[in-house]
Design a protein around this motif. Sequence first.
Motif, PDB file in Angstrom:
ATOM      1  N   PHE A   3       0.833  -1.194   0.000  1.00  0.00           N
ATOM      2  CA  PHE A   3       0.000   0.000   0.000  1.00  0.00           C
ATOM      3  C   PHE A   3       0.869   1.246   0.000  1.00  0.00           C
ATOM      4  CE2 PHE A   3      -2.481  -3.346   1.945  1.00  0.00           C
ATOM      5  CZ  PHE A   3      -3.671  -3.248   1.253  1.00  0.00           C
ATOM      6  N   TYR A   4       0.403   2.265  -0.706  1.00  0.00           N
ATOM      7  CA  TYR A   4       1.052   3.575  -0.730  1.00  0.00           C
ATOM      8  C   TYR A   4      -0.027   4.618  -0.525  1.00  0.00           C
ATOM      9  CZ  TYR A   4       3.229   7.825  -2.455  1.00  0.00           C
ATOM     10  OH  TYR A   4       3.701   9.111  -2.571  1.00  0.00           O
ATOM     11  N   SER A   5       0.240   5.607   0.348  1.00  0.00           N
ATOM     12  CA  SER A   5      -0.721   6.684   0.592  1.00  0.00           C
ATOM     13  C   SER A   5      -0.002   8.015   0.541  1.00  0.00           C
ATOM     14  CB  SER A   5      -1.369   6.525   1.969  1.00  0.00           C
ATOM     15  OG  SER A   5      -2.021   5.290   2.077  1.00  0.00           O
ATOM     16  N   GLN A   6      -0.693   9.012   0.011  1.00  0.00           N
ATOM     17  CA  GLN A   6      -0.135  10.362  -0.001  1.00  0.00           C
ATOM     18  C   GLN A   6      -1.182  11.344   0.488  1.00  0.00           C
ATOM     19  OE1 GLN A   6       0.994  10.748  -4.132  1.00  0.00           O
ATOM     20  NE2 GLN A   6      -0.772  12.037  -4.559  1.00  0.00           N
ATOM     21  N   PRO A  27       4.097  11.804   0.527  1.00  0.00           N
ATOM     22  CA  PRO A  27       3.824  10.473   1.078  1.00  0.00           C
ATOM     23  C   PRO A  27       3.437  10.549   2.548  1.00  0.00           C
ATOM     24  CG  PRO A  27       5.900  10.485  -0.113  1.00  0.00           C
ATOM     25  CD  PRO A  27       5.450  11.909  -0.015  1.00  0.00           C
ATOM     26  N   CYS A  28       2.462   9.734   2.954  1.00  0.00           N
ATOM     27  CA  CYS A  28       2.132   9.648   4.377  1.00  0.00           C
ATOM     28  C   CYS A  28       2.185   8.202   4.871  1.00  0.00           C
ATOM     29  CB  CYS A  28       0.804  10.307   4.695  1.00  0.00           C
ATOM     30  SG  CYS A  28      -0.620   9.727   3.802  1.00  0.00           S
ATOM     31  N   GLN A  29       2.247   7.206   3.965  1.00  0.00           N
ATOM     32  CA  GLN A  29       2.366   5.818   4.397  1.00  0.00           C
ATOM     33  C   GLN A  29       2.872   4.943   3.266  1.00  0.00           C
ATOM     34  OE1 GLN A  29      -0.120   1.876   5.511  1.00  0.00           O
ATOM     35  NE2 GLN A  29      -0.713   3.176   3.870  1.00  0.00           N
ATOM     36  N   GLN A  49       7.541 -13.962   8.326  1.00  0.00           N
ATOM     37  CA  GLN A  49       6.942 -12.730   7.801  1.00  0.00           C
ATOM     38  C   GLN A  49       7.281 -11.514   8.656  1.00  0.00           C
ATOM     39  OE1 GLN A  49       2.803 -13.034   6.884  1.00  0.00           O
ATOM     40  NE2 GLN A  49       2.489 -10.840   7.029  1.00  0.00           N
ATOM     41  N   VAL A  50       7.604 -10.414   8.001  1.00  0.00           N
ATOM     42  CA  VAL A  50       7.852  -9.130   8.639  1.00  0.00           C
ATOM     43  C   VAL A  50       7.147  -8.078   7.797  1.00  0.00           C
ATOM     44  CG1 VAL A  50       9.585  -7.441   9.309  1.00  0.00           C
ATOM     45  CG2 VAL A  50      10.109  -9.861   9.459  1.00  0.00           C
ATOM     46  N   ASP A  51       6.195  -7.384   8.387  1.00  0.00           N
ATOM     47  CA  ASP A  51       5.507  -6.325   7.653  1.00  0.00           C
ATOM     48  C   ASP A  51       6.256  -5.018   7.851  1.00  0.00           C
ATOM     49  OD1 ASP A  51       3.430  -7.885   6.630  1.00  0.00           O
ATOM     50  OD2 ASP A  51       2.337  -7.756   8.514  1.00  0.00           O
ATOM     51  N   ASN A  52       6.537  -4.333   6.764  1.00  0.00           N
ATOM     52  CA  ASN A  52       7.192  -3.034   6.815  1.00  0.00           C
ATOM     53  C   ASN A  52       6.136  -1.962   6.616  1.00  0.00           C
ATOM     54  OD1 ASN A  52       9.753  -4.203   7.030  1.00  0.00           O
ATOM     55  ND2 ASN A  52       9.911  -4.402   4.829  1.00  0.00           N
ATOM     56  N   GLN A  53       5.841  -1.210   7.665  1.00  0.00           N
ATOM     57  CA  GLN A  53       4.898  -0.109   7.542  1.00  0.00           C
ATOM     58  C   GLN A  53       5.592   1.152   8.020  1.00  0.00           C
ATOM     59  OE1 GLN A  53       1.413   0.132  10.103  1.00  0.00           O
ATOM     60  NE2 GLN A  53       0.273   1.068   8.442  1.00  0.00           N
ATOM     61  N   TYR A  54       5.610   2.151   7.154  1.00  0.00           N
ATOM     62  CA  TYR A  54       6.225   3.427   7.474  1.00  0.00           C
ATOM     63  C   TYR A  54       5.151   4.506   7.357  1.00  0.00           C
ATOM     64  CZ  TYR A  54      10.301   0.595   6.469  1.00  0.00           C
ATOM     65  OH  TYR A  54      11.222  -0.410   6.459  1.00  0.00           O
ATOM     66  N   ILE A  55       4.983   5.282   8.419  1.00  0.00           N
ATOM     67  CA  ILE A  55       4.024   6.380   8.406  1.00  0.00           C
ATOM     68  C   ILE A  55       4.817   7.674   8.556  1.00  0.00           C
ATOM     69  CG2 ILE A  55       2.077   7.452   9.597  1.00  0.00           C
ATOM     70  CD1 ILE A  55       1.152   4.644  10.362  1.00  0.00           C
ATOM     71  N   PHE A  56       4.585   8.613   7.646  1.00  0.00           N
ATOM     72  CA  PHE A  56       5.328   9.868   7.585  1.00  0.00           C
ATOM     73  C   PHE A  56       4.426  11.039   7.971  1.00  0.00           C
ATOM     74  CE2 PHE A  56       6.661   7.020   4.161  1.00  0.00           C
ATOM     75  CZ  PHE A  56       7.992   6.825   4.475  1.00  0.00           C
ATOM     76  N   ASP A  57       5.047  12.136   8.358  1.00  0.00           N
ATOM     77  CA  ASP A  57       4.328  13.398   8.567  1.00  0.00           C
ATOM     78  C   ASP A  57       4.382  14.153   7.254  1.00  0.00           C
ATOM     79  OD1 ASP A  57       3.294  15.840   9.249  1.00  0.00           O
ATOM     80  OD2 ASP A  57       4.813  16.310  10.742  1.00  0.00           O
ATOM     81  N   PRO A  58       3.260  14.228   6.536  1.00  0.00           N
ATOM     82  CA  PRO A  58       3.275  14.833   5.210  1.00  0.00           C
ATOM     83  C   PRO A  58       3.247  16.361   5.231  1.00  0.00           C
ATOM     84  CG  PRO A  58       1.075  14.098   5.694  1.00  0.00           C
ATOM     85  CD  PRO A  58       1.941  13.695   6.860  1.00  0.00           C
ATOM     86  N   GLY A  59       3.279  16.954   6.433  1.00  0.00           N
ATOM     87  CA  GLY A  59       3.202  18.395   6.637  1.00  0.00           C
ATOM     88  C   GLY A  59       3.847  19.234   5.680  1.00  0.00           C
TER      89      GLY A  59
END
Length: 80
Positions: free
Chosen positions: A45-48, A55-57, A70-80
């Motif tokens: 998944f990609y979110s902006q 980008p926000c995720q 299994q290892v899930d890579n989830q990165y959440i960014f501050d899109p400010g």
Amino acid sequence: YGCGPLGPQWLSNATGNMQYIGIQTFNGQPGDTWSIKGQSVRPNFYSQSVATGRPCQVDGYNYLHNRSEQVDNQYIFDPG
């Protein structure tokens, strides 16, 4: 196997593996979200940010030595 950062070609959906799934909320901010089929059953998944376009995720499937680790890579960014 294509591991690493997202390439610019995915935005054009040249592979047909991307689908817009709507707006989701990350840290209280709305983000346009897409699912991208990878090499596993689980999509990535990609979110902006709706407001800034930044980008926000990024949420991708990964594993350590083999698929049973299994290892899930989830990165959440501050899109400010």
